[in-house]
Design an enzyme around this catalytic site. Structure first.
Site, PDB file in Angstrom:
ATOM      1  N   HIS A   8       0.833  -1.206   0.000  1.00  7.51           N
ATOM      2  CA  HIS A   8       0.000   0.000   0.000  1.00  7.51           C
ATOM      3  C   HIS A   8       0.870   1.260   0.000  1.00  7.51           C
ATOM      4  O   HIS A   8       2.043   1.231   0.401  1.00  7.51           O
ATOM      5  CB  HIS A   8      -0.926   0.010   1.211  1.00  7.51           C
ATOM      6  CG  HIS A   8      -0.181   0.025   2.529  1.00  7.51           C
ATOM      7  ND1 HIS A   8       0.350   1.171   3.079  1.00  7.51           N
ATOM      8  CD2 HIS A   8       0.125  -0.979   3.389  1.00  7.51           C
ATOM      9  CE1 HIS A   8       0.949   0.883   4.215  1.00  7.51           C
ATOM     10  NE2 HIS A   8       0.829  -0.416   4.433  1.00  7.51           N
ATOM     11  N   GLU A  88      -2.869  -7.012   7.235  1.00  4.16           N
ATOM     12  CA  GLU A  88      -1.666  -6.775   8.028  1.00  4.16           C
ATOM     13  C   GLU A  88      -1.646  -7.694   9.245  1.00  4.16           C
ATOM     14  O   GLU A  88      -2.691  -8.195   9.679  1.00  4.16           O
ATOM     15  CB  GLU A  88      -1.655  -5.305   8.486  1.00  4.16           C
ATOM     16  CG  GLU A  88      -0.502  -4.904   9.386  1.00  4.16           C
ATOM     17  CD  GLU A  88       0.863  -5.006   8.714  1.00  4.16           C
ATOM     18  OE1 GLU A  88       1.343  -6.151   8.566  1.00  4.16           O
ATOM     19  OE2 GLU A  88       1.432  -3.961   8.346  1.00  4.16           O
TER      20      GLU A  88
END
Length: 212
Positions: A8, A88
């Protein structure tokens, strides 16, 4: 099969660690700089795709979804699938900044793979879920695109590669995450996975293993 692994763009948590004490990890937005990173990465990813329509698997966190949206490649994708297994590492409760620093230090001393964060995950837990994702991907039929784009997180991307290449835990722990909005391309050629370029290595692997 070819897999493009994209971290990201820069998020609020990358520039302000105390943001984790105010905002849930999954809800951290991109910064203004991160939005520009993602926009600039769009043409780069399009060039790598070279006209192929990929299957896209994206972590459901806000920063990964924002990154994918700002790439502006949705019309060129065969499918877009939110994939929770690509999220994550779960850090648990980060509301106490002092405890956050304690846990980071303990994790560094103990090892990023095996240390389980209180109320959260260890790297090994993430490794298990990315293994399940890769197994499911390998079992897809002929109607599945040969090119896959994964928009995920730094540690998750390293563990995806650890699984694909069979790296030791020691080698994994010696490697740095890709920077924000940085990509890697892995491709299966002649039954063997190849990596377009290595990850940065902050120390030699204790057993001398390399990324080759």
């Amino acid at each position: 099969m070819r897999i493009i692994l994209l971290r990201h763009a820069e998020s609020l948590g990358n520039v302000d660690e105390l943001a984790y004490t105010r905002i849930p990890d999954h809800a951290l937005p991109l910064t203004d700089a991160g939005r520009e990173q993602a926009k600039l990465a769009g043409p780069v990813i399009e060039e790598i795709l070279d006209g192929q329509r990929p299957a896209v698997y994206v972590s459901p966190y806000l920063r990964t979804r924002e990154t994918l949206r700002l790439l502006d490649i949705g019309a060129a994708c065969e499918r877009i699938v939110p994939e929770p297994r690509l999220r994550e590492q779960d850090w648990g409760n980060l509301q106490d900044p002092l405890e956050q620093e304690v846990q980071k230090q303990r994790r560094h001393e103990f090892g990023h793979f095996f240390y389980r964060l209180p109320f959260g995950e260890s790297g090994a837990d993430v490794d298990d879920r990315v293994a399940a994702f890769l197994s499911e991907l390998a079992a897809c039929g002929e109607d599945h695109p040969e090119t896959v784009l994964v928009v995920s997180h730094g540690l998750t991307i390293r563990l995806l590669c650890r699984r694909l290449f069979g790296w030791s835990i020691e080698l994994f722990e010696s490697l740095s995450n890709p920077t924000t909005c940085e990509y890697r391309v892995v491709e299966r050629v002649g039954g063997k996975w190849t990596l377009d370029r290595p990850f940065r290595q902050w120390r030699d692997s204790p057993d001398g293993e390399t990324q080759d």
